[in-house]
Write an enzyme that holds these catalytic residues in place. Structure first.
Site, PDB file in Angstrom:
ATOM      1  N   LYS A 101      -4.647  14.500 -11.335  1.00  0.00           N
ATOM      2  CA  LYS A 101      -3.803  14.237 -12.806  1.00  0.00           C
ATOM      3  C   LYS A 101      -3.034  15.097 -13.317  1.00  0.00           C
ATOM      4  O   LYS A 101      -2.043  14.832 -14.337  1.00  0.00           O
ATOM      5  CB  LYS A 101      -4.929  13.813 -13.961  1.00  0.00           C
TER       6      LYS A 101
ATOM      7  N   TYR B 123      -9.921  15.725  -9.262  1.00  0.00           N
ATOM      8  CA  TYR B 123      -9.456  14.672 -10.346  1.00  0.00           C
ATOM      9  C   TYR B 123      -8.548  15.633 -11.046  1.00  0.00           C
ATOM     10  O   TYR B 123      -7.202  15.167 -11.372  1.00  0.00           O
ATOM     11  CB  TYR B 123     -10.566  14.298 -11.303  1.00  0.00           C
TER      12      TYR B 123
ATOM     13  N   ASP C  42       0.907  -1.196   0.067  1.00  0.00           N
ATOM     14  CA  ASP C  42       0.277   0.144  -0.045  1.00  0.00           C
ATOM     15  C   ASP C  42       0.890   1.445  -0.108  1.00  0.00           C
ATOM     16  O   ASP C  42       1.821   1.374   0.913  1.00  0.00           O
ATOM     17  CB  ASP C  42      -0.864   0.074   1.288  1.00  0.00           C
TER      18      ASP C  42
END
Length: 319
Positions: free
Chosen positions: A194, A190, A88
């Site tokens: 990105k 988002y 993780d």
């Protein structure tokens, strides 16, 4: 520390240009990460593959159909050596243990691919909404998965990568500077998740200069990942049936395409010319001459840009 595969000048042949090279693909359970790992293996690399979904445990993504053990097996079958390490990348201790294991077993790291994401399940409820309309926990989780993981991994792995000159760091993202730079990517969380890897690559390019390292960001186009195909109700064999409902899907690409893009970068002795740049699979295909698995050469980002000014642009012209 053992000295297996630690030669200063690893074997380099035409058929296995990455023989002797050690790679870490962080986030290799499925999609682009899996394909990148496999293509690095096909070029002869030893590839450590990480992710949270194993044969015994499924991550929050909720897909048990792809595991890191499968990815490692595919790497080995392709001609490299795949090593699966459940990790993780939000857990610093796990990432530190991963890097210490690579150091102990190989003594070097030549390629780091930061592909950790796993936030697709958060997108559907947030696209088209204002920042204040999105569940804050979901938005912040996107940033954890797509930004914090990359920072933790780079911070921990780069001391090993820079031990030998010429290392490569690839930040995998969605979109390029040319596209993302003047367009809002669906919602603020988002968009940040990105765009951050693009900036990370730019900054790391400066920081790697002393070790002759190269850092770039790489984006696939419209990726036919396992999750994307499932969403359209098709498979890789019959994916074109989805174009009946969404004609633009005709410009999509298989994960093999971006995998070949990263493998070509890693094998290029002159890759420093790309340092700090934002790249995509279509552009790299034109540069290096590779194709997608079906022999085509999609240019999804070129298509999207062209369609903004010419709505009748045919996706077939960008394959």
């Amino acid at each position: 520390m053992t000295t297996e595969n630690t030669t200063e000048n690893p074997e380099n042949t035409d058929s296995k240009p990455l023989a002797g090279r050690i790679a870490l693909v962080a986030g290799a359970t499925r999609g682009a990460g899996r394909a990148i790992a496999v293509q690095l293996g096909a070029a002869g690399a030893t590839v450590y593959v990480t992710g949270r979904t194993t044969r015994d445990r499924v991550s929050e993504v909720g897909r048990g159909t792809e595991t890191i053990e499968q990815t490692a097996e595919l790497v080995t079958a392709a001609g490299g050596e795949g090593v699966a390490v459940p990790t993780d990348h939000l857990e610093e201790d796990q990432v530190r243990a991963l890097v210490e294991r690579i150091d102990r077993e190989r003594g070097r790291l030549d390629v780091l691919v930061n592909d950790v994401w796993g936030g697709e399940h958060l997108i559907g409820s947030s696209f088209g909404k204002k920042t204040w309309e999105i569940d804050l926990a979901d938005g912040l989780r996107m940033l954890e998965l797509g930004v914090k993981t990359h920072l933790i991994t780079s911070h921990t792995a780069l001391p090993l990568l820079t031990r030998h000159p010429g290392g490569l760091v690839v930040e995998v993202t969605d979109g390029t500077t040319a596209y993302n730079g003047t367009r809002f990517r669906e919602n603020l969380f988002y968009d940040l998740a990105k765009n951050a890897p693009i900036r990370m690559a730019f900054g790391l390019a400066k920081e790697l200069a002393d070790s002759a390292g190269t850092a770039v960001s790489v984006s696939p186009g419209w990726l036919r990942s396992e999750q994307m195909l499932a969403g359209f109700g098709v498979t890789e064999e019959n994916w074109r049936e989805a174009t009946d409902k969404v004609p633009d899907f005709a410009v999509s690409e298989s994960p093999v395409y971006v995998g070949r893009a990263v493998a070509a970068l890693a094998a290029d002795p002159d890759r420093a010319r790309w340092n700090g740049q934002s790249l995509d699979s279509g552009r790299l295909a034109r540069e290096y001459g590779f194709t997608d698995a079906d022999g085509s050469r999609p240019d999804a980002w070129g298509f999207l840009l062209a369609k903004e000014t010419h709505p009748d642009t045919d996706p077939a012209d960008y394959r």
